[in-house]
Every structure is written in structure tokens, then in C-alpha cells.
Design a protein around this motif. Sequence first.
Motif, short mmCIF file in Angstrom:
data_model
loop_
_atom_site.label_atom_id
_atom_site.label_comp_id
_atom_site.label_asym_id
_atom_site.label_seq_id
_atom_site.Cartn_x
_atom_site.Cartn_y
_atom_site.Cartn_z
N ALA A 117 0.93 -1.16 -0.04
CA ALA A 117 -0.05 -0.10 0.25
C ALA A 117 0.87 1.27 -0.02
O ALA A 117 2.04 1.36 0.46
CB ALA A 117 -0.96 -0.03 1.37
N LYS A 118 0.37 2.34 -0.48
CA LYS A 118 1.05 3.60 -0.37
C LYS A 118 0.07 4.82 -0.60
O LYS A 118 -1.19 4.46 -1.02
CB LYS A 118 2.23 3.52 -1.47
N GLY A 119 0.46 5.77 -0.45
CA GLY A 119 -0.44 7.12 -0.53
C GLY A 119 -1.03 7.17 -1.95
O GLY A 119 -0.13 7.22 -2.84
N ARG A 133 -4.59 6.07 1.12
CA ARG A 133 -4.03 5.21 0.68
C ARG A 133 -4.66 4.44 -0.43
O ARG A 133 -6.04 4.22 -0.28
CB ARG A 133 -3.37 4.08 1.63
N TYR A 135 -4.58 0.34 -1.83
CA TYR A 135 -3.61 -1.03 -1.50
C TYR A 135 -4.21 -1.99 -2.37
O TYR A 135 -5.21 -2.23 -3.17
CB TYR A 135 -4.87 -1.47 -0.10
N SER A 737 4.13 6.52 3.79
CA SER A 737 3.02 6.23 3.63
C SER A 737 2.74 4.84 3.29
O SER A 737 1.72 4.12 3.06
CB SER A 737 1.85 6.98 2.53
N THR A 738 3.85 4.21 2.84
CA THR A 738 3.89 2.76 2.25
C THR A 738 3.80 1.62 3.38
O THR A 738 4.22 1.86 4.39
CB THR A 738 5.17 2.50 1.35
#
Length: 885
Positions: A117-119, A133, A135, A737-738
Motif C-alpha cells: 500500500a502507499k499514499g 492510501r 492497497y 505512507s507505504t
Amino acid sequence: MNPGSVLPRLSAIRVGASVLATSLLVVLPAVSLSAADLLRVLPVTADVLMLHFKDGHIDYNGVRPDGTYEPQGENRVYFSRLLDMQAATDAASYRIMSGDDPNYSSAMRPAAMGVKAKGAEFNSPYKTPPYLREYWVYAALPTPLSSGKSYTVQVGDLAENLNRFAFTFDPRWVRSPAIHVSQAGFPPGAPKYAYFSQWMGTLDTPQHPGGALDLSRYADGAFHICDAQSREVRRTYRGLTLQKSRDEKDPSHGNWTRADVYSLDFSDFNQPGRYVVVAEGIGCSHPFEIRPDAYFAAHLAAMRGVFLQRRGIVKDFPEFSREYPRSHHPDINEFVAGKVEGEGKRIDDPRPVEGIWGWYADAGDWDGNPTHYAVPLTLLLTYDLRPQNFRDGDIGNRWKVHPDDSWTEEGGNGLPDLLDEARWWLDFGRRARGELRRQGLGTGGVPRYVGRDAGAHIQPSWADTRVQWVDTGAAETTYAYAAGAAYFAHCLNDLQARSGRTGIHPETAGWLSEARDAFAWAEAQKDPSAQDKRQRQLAAACLYLATGDAGYQAEFKAEWQADNERNNGAWVSPMPNLFASAVYLVSCKDLPNLDRDFYGDVKANIVRRANFGTDNAEQVGFRFAGVEPGQWVGMNLITVPRGMFQAIAYEVTGDRKYLDAMHNSLAYVLGGNPESRTRLSGVGFDREQDVFLCDAWYLLDLNHQAYRNPIFPGASAYAIPMFDVGGPGSEHWARSSTLPDIKDWPLGEQRMRSRYSIAGSEFTVHQNHPWYVFATGYLLSEGARDALRFSRPTVCLNPIVTSSSAASPVRLSVRASADTERVEYYYDWHFAGESTDGANGFALAWDVVQTNLQLGDSATITAIAYDTQGESSLPNPEAEHEFTR
């Protein structure tokens, strides 16, 4: 009020008056017990499913109803409750069942789970939530899916919009995220590869160690090139090649993929058409085209991106049926001239100056720098190498100096549009040095700096009323101007000859006079720096080409031989010594007084450097070429196609390997990469769209809860941090954010989509745009190509069909333009589903029972259309209806 939305619906206000509605909504709080949206479920292979979730949507800062501008972070955030990661990665949260596959006649749980996941959209590190995020949840299956069978994945209360997702596992029609291919397509004679790979984050099993998808059992299977519309097989191949192991290192930085990369070589398939790659037991790719002008759309976008960086004029913007307002012109700003230090850090002895305008904006901000010479030199080199590829009207830019002026039409002035753009910076240099000299503020040098740095995060350029600074002249910029003026004169003479006219071009004498005069001025400056001397190489090489004067060749030779940095990489932007060598090797080779021994030295140098990046391409996952010896993992390494060395080497050797490397690198940045995202805005199905380009934020502010604000075409981002500025502009914050931690992510997937990030999402007109203009222009077909196309799909939502039973699906459908290929539906900001059923009005049976909507709740239904090139419609009241359950 809909309790599942962060903001209440103001239906009567919103329809036809979205700006007013937005201003009222911004102060109201979120109340919800729901979660993220489930967007889609895709097969990675028959053994693994990928579930794509997203937390919500941000309507980013833009223009307030009173016409003032919102600074970064003044956003409307649509979300409810963020995805529960513990539940999302628990196999007990899922059930997979089938009515026609006996292996799933009883509901089955996944055998193992993983996530990355990341922003996806970024708010502010000082606000809640700081970001939203997306995902990718991976579910390893207990038993493989069977081709042609239908399945339902139940996700319980993980998602707010859906609690189950149904699909048929038909590899001809269902896309697999494991298949990566250029979304721009391929010219018939180009190498053509599809890549098979997937890094699955925290999924870690004996079969998929460290998240690396194991494709070994599929590698010997059947792979088809199928018609994109009918999915009929046009060619079948057997077996994949292991192109790069997850254990092998890349030339510059570990392993870029952290997963095995297999490739399918279908270079021998040259039939023009629109296709998908289909892999039995896996799925299909995004569509792509094989056509002679496959790169024209990307070239057009890149050229438009350069044009939109021009200052001092009103620019026509047909992509969005708007005008881009004028900025940084003497009618708007006060200008002062003096000696400017650094990048606009201070100015000494400023005095009023008139008549200065027309530079290029550097990046997200608007100042002009000496490095911008790379724009005209790139365009002139591109033309010089492939003059047959460019025509008057290819781009069709229109502009005017004053709002009441008639349009200056570059698409009909007799000059190929590439040369129109090449002369823009040169016209600025001629105008600026002339005005400075006329007003007694300069002696003939070209300014090395103009404008003012920063300030772009709080307002657009046309609202920037600061005093603008103009440097009074520097050797570095003046040498570069002399080079460009001489090279432009050469290209004009070439155009004259190609047009069947005799004699020299009418403008040639004037530009040669400018070049000689500027060179002489620069020569008179004392204590030249190393950068001055490298620009001197370039100016001497171009003047030798334009005049045939062996004295300039001698100047170039002396500087080239003394340059102890001539082998330094063009790691971020093209370098003056690279341009100088290119001009000398390609265009001076037939001059009668050519120094053949020296020519051989320059040729050997360029070929050696081209060989490194070319021969190492097979060692790089997805065959990305252009990485140079010792190159750091820095700005724009993975976001631009570095092909100049290869092009020059091809010109002087004729070895096809260099062309192939250029095609492969272009394929990488245009979608054939681990994320299957194009790195150029305005191109592809999943395209670059989050660039630090503040004028776009304000000019293209859609104020919509379902639409994501677009960006200018032709922009690419740095992607990899080399510095950090803190706050919303921090790339380190974006990378926080990851999941898992960013240090565990492969390089090829580390691009963060934070529009505010300076190190990650900014660009410059000389470091990003030239690589795209050159690669697409050099490889552009000289044959027939599409006419200019700035249209978008259109869509109108049909009356919503409901049943008397509250438990029955709601039928959504549209009337859409003929080029529409897919329609997405939203209720408020939530994703309702999508349809590709054009024959039936892109109908979707929307199961409202699955959603968070309760009886009596209202929502706005929005339809968004996408065409065959990935372009979307724009907000339209006819594409929205109010719905009450």
C-alpha cells in the motif's frame, strides 16, 4: 444525510452550482463506521487474486468561489474509515465461491495473504488523515481458478461500497496486473515485448518468497496476441524467457523489481491493429496498438508540455477548451535588471528594465535558468537528425501576447512546429540581450536568470505580481544562445532546401550574425568557469557547422580535449558536451576541412558511452536502457527515456541495437514497467497525474467528489528523492505512507503520487521534457499520422431504473460518444462499478444492497467515460443524477 459520506449531500445546491456547494461543505465533519472502497478484483494468475482498495478521494486545493486561491493543503477530503489492515490481511475476512467450479462449490478461504500500500492522494502531515492510501491485497488461493468459470469473492464489511465482487476468469477478457506492456504501442518494425512480473508486498510463502510472484509453472504455456475488440487470436507463442531473476542486481541499484521478470518477444508480429496480450492461466494486458505513428500521441503530449511552460503569453488550451492566462509580462509585473546571484537568491543594483518577456518556466515555479538552453538544442538536434518526421501543423500551438490580440497560429506559418518551439527560447535571448543593450543595462550578454523562484504553492502564475528580476548577461548563457542561434540557422537552411527553394533561408543571415556576436561577447568575459567552457564547446561546434570555419572546429577540439569531465554522465539533463559531440558527429561529417582524427576520437567516446547503457539493458528488468556508469539513483532515473547517446551511436555506426534500446526504454516509461503506469501525463490508461504543477491545479480545478483533477499533458516527475523540504512538500513524508516500509519496496515502484512533493513530483523543462521530445520525435514515423486530436469522450446518464423491491439492483446506463470504451459509475465519492458493455449503453446492475446507503438516503450518481486512449470525460450536469434509495 448519507452517514457513509464524509460530507453531507446538498443536492439542490450542487447540481449546476458545484463551486457554491463545495464552499459550504468544507467545514462539516466526517461521521461514519464504514471503510475503504473496493475498486476491483483481478487475477494475478490462476493461483493469486489481487484486491484493489482505496481509502477515499481528495478534491485538492484550487479556486475559491470568490476567485481567490486556496494554498496547498486547503482540501476537501472524502473518506470514512480507513481500511482495517489487520482484517484486510486476515484470510478469515474472505470467502471465494463458484457456481460452476466444483473446487469452490463450498466457500473457500485464501491460503495466504499479503499487501502493499502507499499514499494515493496526499493531504498534509499536519492534518487528519494526512493521506489516503490505495492497497493491493494479495490472496494466494487454495486451488487454482479454472478458465471460463465464474467466481464471487466476499469481503464482509471490509469495504464501504461493496461486500462481494463477481467475475468470470476468462483470460481473454480479464486483465492481470502481472502483464505489463507499452500503453502507447509499437511501430511495426520496433522490438515488442510484454513483461510478466509482480511484487506482492508482504505475501511471503515458499512459492512466492519475499512477495516475488512465482511464474515458473506458467512460463511454458501458450501466449496469444488477440484483437482488442473481438479477442480473436491473431498469433500464438509458446513459452516465456526469464529476462531477469529477482536475485540479480541492476547496474545502478540492487534489483529494481524484487521479483522475477519474464518476457514475451512478439517483435515478429507487425500487423497494424489494436491488440491485447493474453496468457492462458493468467489474464490479459492493457490494450496497445501497432501502427507506424504509435509514438505520435506521446510526442504531441511532450511538445504540448513544453509549450505550456512558456511565459508572457496567453496560450490556447484546446485539451480543456480553455485559455491559459498570461503571466510575467511587463503589462503585469515590474521588471528590474541587475546581477542576479544563484537561483534568484539576490539581485545587486537593480534598475528598471522594459521589454523583457517570453522565457520558459523552470518547473512548478516560473523562473528561467541558463540550463533551459537544453530545450532548443534538443529540439534542433531532433529535427537535424530526422527532418522528414516533422511538419507544419503537427502540434498546432496558438498564442497571443495581449488578451485582445488575434491568435498567432504556429500551425500554418510554413515552419515545422518543432522548429517553432525551438526558436522560443532563442527569441527570448535575442529580445532580452537587445533590450538590455538598448537601455544601457547590458553590453550584449544573454541573461542567465529571469523571473522569481518559488511562490507557486499559494497561487497561479497569472496572480504573481512580484517584481521580476533579470540578470544582465553571463558567458554560460550567451555561449548557449550562440550555439542555438547558429544551429537554428543550419536547420532553417535545411528546411529551405527540403522545401525546394534555392539559396539560404531568409532568416539565416540574421541568426548567424546573432551567433557570431554572442560568441564574441562571451569570449571577452574573464575567468570562465568549467561550465562556461563546456558551453563554449557547444557554441564552437554549432558555429563550425553553420559557417564551415575551421577556426571554430579548432576551438571545439581544444575545449573537448581539455574537458576532464567530458565522460561525466548526462544523469539528470542533457549536457552541453553531449550536444556538441552530437552536432559534430552527425552534421559536420561532410565538411571539407573536417579533422578526421579528432572526429574518430569523438566518435569512439560517444559509442563507448552508448554501449554501456545499451548493452546493460538486458541486465535491467523490463530492458530499460540509458543507465550510465556509476549513475546514482536520482532524479528522473526511472521516469524519462534516456536515448540521446544511443541515437548518435546509431547515426555513426548503423548498428540496430541502439535503436532497439531506444524503443525498449520508451516502452518502459509508457507503461511497460512494474506498475503498468505511464510516466508521462496525458498518455495511457494509468497515467502520470500528480505533478507539482501549480498552474494546472488552479486552471483545471474540477471541484468534484468523484473526478480527480487532471494535469497538463506532457509532464513527468522526478520520482526519487535527492533532497527534502519538509511539510506537505516532503518526499520523505510521502514515502512514509507505504506498507511495508519504503526500504523494502523495489525501485521501479517507488514513485509516490504526492502532488505537493518537490523532490518526488516536481520536474524541470530541461531535465524531463527534452528526453521525451527527443525519443518520440527521433523514432516518429515520417508517414501518415492522425490529425490533431484534442477531443474527449462525452457521456450523459440515462434516467435511473429502479425496481419496486428495495433489494433489486438499480440499472445504470449512459449515452456516450463513439470513442468511449469504458464507463465508471460513482455514488457520491464511492465507486459503484464499471462497464465495458457499449452495445447496451454501458449498463451496470448496481447492487445498492451491498452499499452503505440506507432506505431514504440520497446520493449523486456520476458517470465518467474513458476512451480507447485512456482519456476521460469532464464533469457535466447531464452525467449526474440525484438518487434516493
